[in-house]
Design a protein around this motif. Structure first.
Motif, PDB file in Angstrom:
ATOM      1  N   LEU A 283      16.431  16.245  -8.528  1.00 20.33           N
ATOM      2  CA  LEU A 283      16.102  16.576  -7.138  1.00 20.33           C
ATOM      3  C   LEU A 283      16.155  15.332  -6.256  1.00 20.33           C
ATOM      4  O   LEU A 283      16.547  15.410  -5.083  1.00 20.33           O
TER       5      LEU A 283
ATOM      6  N   ASP B  26      18.512  15.033  -3.030  1.00 22.64           N
ATOM      7  CA  ASP B  26      17.938  14.672  -1.726  1.00 22.64           C
ATOM      8  C   ASP B  26      18.661  13.474  -1.120  1.00 22.64           C
ATOM      9  O   ASP B  26      18.966  13.455   0.080  1.00 22.64           O
TER      10      ASP B  26
ATOM     11  N   TYR C 215      13.550  19.185   6.601  1.00 25.47           N
ATOM     12  CA  TYR C 215      12.165  18.730   6.572  1.00 25.47           C
ATOM     13  C   TYR C 215      11.917  17.592   7.556  1.00 25.47           C
ATOM     14  O   TYR C 215      10.768  17.241   7.808  1.00 25.47           O
TER      15      TYR C 215
ATOM     16  N   LEU D 291      12.988  17.412   0.270  1.00 29.86           N
ATOM     17  CA  LEU D 291      11.928  17.466  -0.739  1.00 29.86           C
ATOM     18  C   LEU D 291      10.559  17.738  -0.146  1.00 29.86           C
ATOM     19  O   LEU D 291       9.589  17.895  -0.891  1.00 29.86           O
ATOM     20  N   GLY D 292      10.458  17.791   1.174  1.00 30.76           N
ATOM     21  CA  GLY D 292       9.205  18.148   1.802  1.00 30.76           C
ATOM     22  C   GLY D 292       8.230  16.999   1.926  1.00 30.76           C
ATOM     23  O   GLY D 292       8.594  15.825   1.784  1.00 30.76           O
TER      24      GLY D 292
ATOM     25  N   VAL E 106       8.470  19.414  -3.278  1.00 32.07           N
ATOM     26  CA  VAL E 106       9.468  20.215  -3.994  1.00 32.07           C
ATOM     27  C   VAL E 106       9.627  19.703  -5.424  1.00 32.07           C
ATOM     28  O   VAL E 106       9.775  20.497  -6.365  1.00 32.07           O
ATOM     29  N   GLN E 107       9.590  18.396  -5.619  1.00 35.52           N
ATOM     30  CA  GLN E 107       9.687  17.826  -6.964  1.00 35.52           C
ATOM     31  C   GLN E 107       8.494  18.239  -7.820  1.00 35.52           C
ATOM     32  O   GLN E 107       8.656  18.598  -8.997  1.00 35.52           O
TER      33      GLN E 107
END
Length: 314
Positions: A206, A210, A229, A243-244, A277-278
């Motif tokens: 991820l 990203d 994001y 990834l937020g 997200v991770q």
């Protein structure tokens, strides 16, 4: 020299190597039992050519990685993410499949050999093919993991060679010197370690994805929306492309590049900057694949079908 990057490759090659060594040992023992010792040369030829082929696959992957580095940051990052996803899929499947089929491994291999040696003209090639594909399969999974982590260099290679050496030693102890080892417990422990390492690879994959999306977003203003994001949900100081929001930032307390962070990173996938997200993907992977693995250890299916009880009186 930081040896932490050698730990994952050592664990994987040790587990994969012992699996291959078991197959080689079963084949050699069966040939002795069947008085077909003249076919042993084909076994060692399969091992040698399989190792050479695995090395060539590693060289090919290294060349692809090198070319991707010159093609641009986004291409390189997406390639890293792709290798990581393939490694996750292959290693997860191998982990669960091997656990479910470990009990019948000897019977399956001996059945394949029995049918092969009946064909006198092609018996040697049949034995060679069986060993070759067993070694290449294990080698390919290891090389794919190294490519997925992009762990190029001397240290990961030393870890892989050490794993192969230990696996060879275990095979010799089992089949040549008759030492009794609890193989089931060995694979259970190695399986848990492998599960944690592959879970960490989910976080790594991820991160690569990203970084690739971030590189694409900086190409022009139209591509900026790829990092959704940046404009939604996350605060400016802890935002990331896809990834937020940031869950933690331990870069000053325990950097991932320094001990003990480097050890935790190698074994558990620790990162000093973890995003939402991770974290979600990490735990979802542990729950699903980890659940399937432990169910297979117990000889059960993850989602067993329940039959409705029948009324015997009817």
């Amino acid at each position: 020299m930081d040896l932490s990057s050698a730990i994952p490759t050592f664990v994987i090659t040790l587990r994969e190597g012992v699996e291959a060594a078991l197959i080689v040992g079963i084949v050699l023992a069966y040939l002795n039992k069947a008085n077909r010792r003249n076919l042993k040369g084909w076994v060692w030829a399969g091992v040698g050519v399989g190792l050479a082929a695995s090395g060539m696959i590693g060289v090919l992957f290294g060349w692809i990685v090198e070319q991707a580095g010159t093609a641009g940051v986004s291409i390189e990052q997406f390639l890293e993410a792709s290798f990581s996803v393939l490694a996750i899929a292959c290693l997860s499947w191998m982990l669960i499949w091997m656990t479910r089929n470990a009990r019948s491994l000897k019977q399956d291999v001996e059945g394949a050999i029995a049918s092969t040696i009946k064909q006198d003209a092609q018996a040697g090639w049949g034995i060679f093919g069986l060993i070759f594909f067993a070694v290449v399969r294990e080698g390919f999974e290891t090389v794919l993991f190294i490519a997925g982590k992009f762990q190029q260099g001397v240290v990961p290679t030393l870890g892989a060679l050490a794993g192969i050496g230990f696996a060879t030693g275990i095979g010799a102890l089992l089949f040549r010197y008759g030492v009794r080892l609890d193989i089931r417990k060995f694979f259970m422990i190695m399986g848990i370690l492998l599960l944690m390492i592959v879970s960490g690879l989910v976080v790594t994959a991820l991160g690569h994805f990203d970084a690739g999306m971030n590189a694409l977003a900086q190409v022009d203003r139209k591509s900026a929306s790829l990092c959704f994001y940046y404009e939604r949900f996350a605060k400016p100081q802890d935002r990331d492309c896809v990834l937020g929001p940031m869950v933690w930032n331990f870069s000053k307390i325990m950097p991932a590049e320094q001990f003990p962070g480097s050890i935790l990173s190698a074994l558990l996938g620790y990162t000093d900057r973890l995003y939402l997200v991770q974290a979600i993907a990490y735990f979802v992977f542990l729950i699903t694949v980890g659940g399937a693995y432990f169910q297979s250890l117990l000889g059960r299916s993850l989602f067993p079908l329940r039959r409705k009880p029948t009324n015997s009186s009817q």
